[in-house]
Write a protein that holds these residues in place. Structure first.
Motif, PDB file in Angstrom:
ATOM      1  N   ALA A 118     -38.254  20.486 -36.062  1.00  0.00           N
ATOM      2  CA  ALA A 118     -37.990  19.878 -37.366  1.00  0.00           C
ATOM      3  C   ALA A 118     -37.315  20.890 -38.284  1.00  0.00           C
ATOM      4  O   ALA A 118     -37.808  21.998 -38.469  1.00  0.00           O
ATOM      5  CB  ALA A 118     -39.291  19.383 -37.987  1.00  0.00           C
ATOM      6  N   PRO A 119     -36.176  20.546 -38.880  1.00  0.00           N
ATOM      7  CA  PRO A 119     -35.474  21.474 -39.781  1.00  0.00           C
ATOM      8  C   PRO A 119     -36.289  21.720 -41.046  1.00  0.00           C
ATOM      9  O   PRO A 119     -36.972  20.822 -41.546  1.00  0.00           O
ATOM     10  CB  PRO A 119     -34.167  20.737 -40.090  1.00  0.00           C
ATOM     11  CG  PRO A 119     -34.449  19.298 -39.839  1.00  0.00           C
ATOM     12  CD  PRO A 119     -35.470  19.257 -38.743  1.00  0.00           C
ATOM     13  N   LYS A 152     -29.673  23.741 -37.349  1.00  0.00           N
ATOM     14  CA  LYS A 152     -30.179  22.395 -37.101  1.00  0.00           C
ATOM     15  C   LYS A 152     -29.624  21.438 -38.153  1.00  0.00           C
ATOM     16  O   LYS A 152     -29.532  21.790 -39.330  1.00  0.00           O
ATOM     17  CB  LYS A 152     -31.708  22.378 -37.163  1.00  0.00           C
ATOM     18  CG  LYS A 152     -32.385  23.177 -36.073  1.00  0.00           C
ATOM     19  CD  LYS A 152     -33.886  23.229 -36.289  1.00  0.00           C
ATOM     20  CE  LYS A 152     -34.568  24.094 -35.233  1.00  0.00           C
ATOM     21  NZ  LYS A 152     -36.003  24.273 -35.502  1.00  0.00           N
ATOM     22  N   VAL A 153     -29.267  20.250 -37.710  1.00  0.00           N
ATOM     23  CA  VAL A 153     -28.854  19.215 -38.658  1.00  0.00           C
ATOM     24  C   VAL A 153     -30.104  18.792 -39.431  1.00  0.00           C
ATOM     25  O   VAL A 153     -31.103  18.400 -38.827  1.00  0.00           O
ATOM     26  CB  VAL A 153     -28.219  18.017 -37.926  1.00  0.00           C
ATOM     27  CG1 VAL A 153     -27.843  16.931 -38.919  1.00  0.00           C
ATOM     28  CG2 VAL A 153     -27.001  18.467 -37.123  1.00  0.00           C
ATOM     29  N   PRO A 154     -30.079  18.867 -40.772  1.00  0.00           N
ATOM     30  CA  PRO A 154     -31.319  18.638 -41.535  1.00  0.00           C
ATOM     31  C   PRO A 154     -31.678  17.180 -41.777  1.00  0.00           C
ATOM     32  O   PRO A 154     -32.831  16.871 -42.063  1.00  0.00           O
ATOM     33  CB  PRO A 154     -31.034  19.350 -42.870  1.00  0.00           C
ATOM     34  CG  PRO A 154     -29.545  19.320 -42.989  1.00  0.00           C
ATOM     35  CD  PRO A 154     -28.985  19.368 -41.607  1.00  0.00           C
ATOM     36  N   VAL A 186     -24.703  11.743 -37.144  1.00  0.00           N
ATOM     37  CA  VAL A 186     -25.489  12.882 -36.651  1.00  0.00           C
ATOM     38  C   VAL A 186     -26.949  12.673 -37.023  1.00  0.00           C
ATOM     39  O   VAL A 186     -27.265  11.930 -37.966  1.00  0.00           O
ATOM     40  CB  VAL A 186     -24.978  14.219 -37.225  1.00  0.00           C
ATOM     41  CG1 VAL A 186     -23.577  14.520 -36.715  1.00  0.00           C
ATOM     42  CG2 VAL A 186     -24.987  14.213 -38.755  1.00  0.00           C
ATOM     43  N   PHE A 187     -27.841  13.358 -36.279  1.00  0.00           N
ATOM     44  CA  PHE A 187     -29.274  13.121 -36.441  1.00  0.00           C
ATOM     45  C   PHE A 187     -30.017  14.409 -36.768  1.00  0.00           C
ATOM     46  O   PHE A 187     -29.684  15.483 -36.267  1.00  0.00           O
ATOM     47  CB  PHE A 187     -29.868  12.520 -35.159  1.00  0.00           C
ATOM     48  CG  PHE A 187     -29.214  11.242 -34.740  1.00  0.00           C
ATOM     49  CD1 PHE A 187     -29.549  10.044 -35.350  1.00  0.00           C
ATOM     50  CD2 PHE A 187     -28.255  11.236 -33.737  1.00  0.00           C
ATOM     51  CE1 PHE A 187     -28.942   8.866 -34.959  1.00  0.00           C
ATOM     52  CE2 PHE A 187     -27.644  10.061 -33.339  1.00  0.00           C
ATOM     53  CZ  PHE A 187     -27.983   8.871 -33.963  1.00  0.00           C
ATOM     54  N   ALA A 188     -31.045  14.268 -37.594  1.00  0.00           N
ATOM     55  CA  ALA A 188     -31.882  15.410 -37.946  1.00  0.00           C
ATOM     56  C   ALA A 188     -32.535  15.997 -36.694  1.00  0.00           C
ATOM     57  O   ALA A 188     -32.897  15.271 -35.771  1.00  0.00           O
ATOM     58  CB  ALA A 188     -32.962  14.978 -38.935  1.00  0.00           C
ATOM     59  N   GLY A 189     -32.682  17.320 -36.679  1.00  0.00           N
ATOM     60  CA  GLY A 189     -33.348  17.983 -35.564  1.00  0.00           C
ATOM     61  C   GLY A 189     -32.429  18.353 -34.424  1.00  0.00           C
ATOM     62  O   GLY A 189     -32.811  19.091 -33.520  1.00  0.00           O
ATOM     63  N   THR A 209     -34.325   9.562 -37.919  1.00  0.00           N
ATOM     64  CA  THR A 209     -34.696   9.208 -36.540  1.00  0.00           C
ATOM     65  C   THR A 209     -35.700  10.212 -35.993  1.00  0.00           C
ATOM     66  O   THR A 209     -36.682   9.848 -35.341  1.00  0.00           O
ATOM     67  CB  THR A 209     -33.437   9.179 -35.653  1.00  0.00           C
ATOM     68  OG1 THR A 209     -32.515   8.242 -36.200  1.00  0.00           O
ATOM     69  CG2 THR A 209     -33.782   8.783 -34.229  1.00  0.00           C
ATOM     70  N   PHE A 210     -35.465  11.503 -36.251  1.00  0.00           N
ATOM     71  CA  PHE A 210     -36.353  12.549 -35.755  1.00  0.00           C
ATOM     72  C   PHE A 210     -37.740  12.440 -36.386  1.00  0.00           C
ATOM     73  O   PHE A 210     -38.761  12.605 -35.723  1.00  0.00           O
ATOM     74  CB  PHE A 210     -35.743  13.922 -36.041  1.00  0.00           C
ATOM     75  CG  PHE A 210     -36.461  15.065 -35.393  1.00  0.00           C
ATOM     76  CD1 PHE A 210     -36.346  15.280 -34.029  1.00  0.00           C
ATOM     77  CD2 PHE A 210     -37.260  15.916 -36.128  1.00  0.00           C
ATOM     78  CE1 PHE A 210     -37.015  16.324 -33.419  1.00  0.00           C
ATOM     79  CE2 PHE A 210     -37.929  16.958 -35.523  1.00  0.00           C
ATOM     80  CZ  PHE A 210     -37.798  17.168 -34.169  1.00  0.00           C
TER      81      PHE A 210
END
Length: 620
Positions: A118-119, A152-154, A186-189, A209-210
């Motif tokens: 997890a960001p 990481k994508v936040p 794009v997705f978090a995590g 989503t994450f």
């Protein structure tokens, strides 16, 4: 004081073990019985302290736990001056608990890996156009964020500027990097392996989503299956029963050591822990392989499924229509394609997009006097020509002649499951195009895998025309195919199958699938589907990867088998130990405790095998 002792349980275990070793050294090497005896006495007192505290805490809430049985057994051994037994039993019990916790933590490693992904921070654009680092919880929807290589994508968002490759293993279970550019989602995590992206935050925090994945998996861990609830009830009565039996043994035999040994051997530790560890390991494996199993009950029900019902569009098919067949009646196909593309690029109809993708680069012309015919198509003027684009009904309405060749082609295209788009120029039919959704690559192989796993019926229910549905069913080897079905028709059909005694799983991805997902014994949502579909389902296939479905079914079957194995091991060991204590001379309290703790480790390690489960012969 109690909390302090419990917090030092591992240190107490080490001290107890060292004292026992020193006691045996004093006895057999130094021949000092006094030193040996006191070493074992101190080891017994040290060892029983945390166990007795846990027993006392259990009694306060009126629960007769395993700790109570062991405490009574140790005190009894101490009173009859069998210090060797009391010391060894406490050490083995504490050491067994240490190993249990260590191995159980490993079974939860998949979940820990998720939460660690997890960001925690993000680079957010401020008023002067620069980017500053903020806590991810401070990011709001609509914020512009910067993601650098290795970060990481936040949040869940859309790429505004830049290009790069992202590792989406935390979402899809697939480690192969995915290329992302402008307008990509794009997705978090997920991790940006190279490149630099500016993204707009679309979903933040728990709504990503994450965030939903972590929430669903944590909820799944906390849920209990029917087997676990039965074992909880069983243990509630079984543990006091062991205590009563040991008292009866003492009353009848007047053998205190025998009664104490019965207490130790009857502990149901392996039985209590065997099923939960299987469930946690199974859920963890799924999480790491792009499959979310929402709880232990889901694992139990999914493992028994014998009928799988599919929605067609977006499930068995890609959900992206493409031109499949074309018949040309024109002497100048290039010019007709230009007219057709000029009209269709002004339309947002999915069939129009499929046509434009097929035609590709062409010469566009100004479009005039556009008329949309509801349920029929489009009529327009291009370069002075009257262009009619639509279905057969529109052609007949416009008095456009369909010769025998065209009629034959139309029947053939319809038989093949195509949606038809006819193009006429100045009253003459020029082109017939057949468009259909493409079957997902590899689906046929995945469906065969489901059959090998014991699924007897594969059914497709779709709102599409029967010809298209039949074509898909024939190509994929499905058992049944039903078209022209509304959402309520699908639900009714699933209810009918359930009344016939079939255990039904439904696989879908849209809002209209939600009633069927909720009604079926197991609802399976494709991960790129709607939030409603994902929320009402029991299983989620992340990134809509259909190949995860056989893995999910195989995993639940393996998990269900693993539970039964652990129950058999636990019950079998207790029965063998109790039989041995009454009908053999070699069984004593120390050996019994060693075997008892060993059985707990066996069921844990057996459950941990699920973490490495992979369905043989199927891509995962």
């Amino acid at each position: 004081m109690q909390l302090y002792i419990l917090s030092k349980k591992n240190q107490i275990t080490i001290i107890s073990g060292l004292l026992i070793l020193f006691g045996f050294f004093s006895h057999f090497i130094l021949n000092n019985l006094f030193l040996s005896e006191w070493s074992l006495i101190i080891a017994s007192i040290f060892g029983v302290a945390p166990i007795a505290i846990q027993a006392f805490q259990a009694l306060k809430v009126r629960v007769i736990s395993i700790d109570i049985l062991v405490t009574i057994a140790v005190i009894g051994a101490f009173l009859i001056q069998n210090y060797e037994e009391s010391a060894i039993v406490t050490f083995l019990f504490l050491f067994g608990h240490f190993l249990e916790q260590r191995t159980l933590n490993q079974t939860r490693s998949a979940i820990k890996e998720l939460t660690d992904m997890a960001p925690e921070s993000a680079l957010r654009q401020v008023s002067d156009g620069e980017f500053e680092e903020v806590e991810v919880d401070d990011v709001d929807e609509g914020d512009i964020l910067l993601v650098k290589t290795g970060a990481k994508v936040p949040v869940d968002g859309t790429v505004l500027v830049g290009e790069g490759h992202i590792n989406e293993a935390s979402i899809t279970g697939e480690s192969v990097p995915t290329n992302k550019g402008v307008d990509s989602e794009v997705f978090a995590g997920t991790i940006l392996e190279n490149g630099t992206l500016q993204i707009r935050a679309d979903r933040v925090g728990e709504d990503t989503t994450f965030g939903k994945i972590i929430e669903l998996v944590e909820e799944a861990q906390d849920s209990k299956s029917e087997a676990e609830r039965f074992i909880d009830r069983f243990s509630k009565y079984y543990t006091p029963a062991v205590l009563v039996i040991s008292i009866l043994v003492w009353v009848i035999s007047r053998d205190v050591e025998l009664a104490i040994t019965v207490l130790v051997l009857g502990c149901p530790g392996a039985l209590v822990i065997g099923v939960p560890v299987s469930n946690v390991a199974g859920i963890g494996n799924g999480a790491r392989n792009g499959v979310l199993l929402k709880g232990s009950e889901v694992i139990h029900d999914f493992s028994r499924v014998d009928t799988v019902v599919f929605d067609k569009t977006g499930t068995l098919t890609i959900g992206n229509p493409e031109v499949a067949e074309i018949a040309n009646y024109s002497d100048n196909q290039k010019a007709v394609f230009g007219y057709l593309a000029s009209v269709e690029r002004e339309s947002d109809h999915p069939l129009g997009k499929a046509i434009l993708d097929y035609i590709g680069n062409t010469t566009y012309s100004p479009v005039e006097e556009t008329q949309v015919v509801k349920g029929g198509g489009i009529i327009a003027k291009v370069n002075g020509h009257r262009i009619v684009i639509g279905n057969v009904a529109l052609m007949e309405q416009e008095n456009i002649i369909l010769n025998k060749e065209a009629q034959k082609d139309i029947k053939e295209f319809e038989k093949n499951g195509n949606s038809l788009v006819l193009t006429a120029v100045d009253g003459s039919l020029e082109i017939l195009i057949g468009i259909r959704d493409q079957i997902r690559p590899g689906v046929k192989k995945d469906l065969q895998a489901l059959k090998k796993l014991g699924v007897k019926n594969l059914v497709v229910l779709s709102g599409d025309n029967q010809g298209t549905v039949n074509l898909v069913a024939k190509e994929l080897g499905l058992t049944e195919a039903h078209g022209h079905m509304l959402p309520e028709d699908k639900s009714s059909y699933i209810a009918k199958l359930q009344k016939e005694g079939q255990i039904v799983a439904f696989v879908g991805d849209g809002v209209n699938d939600s009633p069927s997902l909720a009604l079926s014994d197991i609802g399976i949502a494709m991960g790129s589907g709607t939030d409603v579909a994902i929320e009402t389902s029991d299983v989620v296939l992340m990134n809509s990867d259909f190949s995860r479905l056989p893995h999910a079914l195989g995993l639940t079957k393996a998990t269900a088998r693993n539970m039964k194995q652990n129950i058999l091991i636990a019950v079998g060991v207790v029965l063998i130990l109790l039989f041995s204590v009454f009908f053999s001379d070699w069984m004593n309290m120390s050996i019994g405790m060693l075997v008892h703790e060993g059985s707990i480790l066996v069921v844990i390690f057996n459950g941990m095998r699920l973490l490495k489960y992979q369905l043989q012969g199927v891509k995962n």
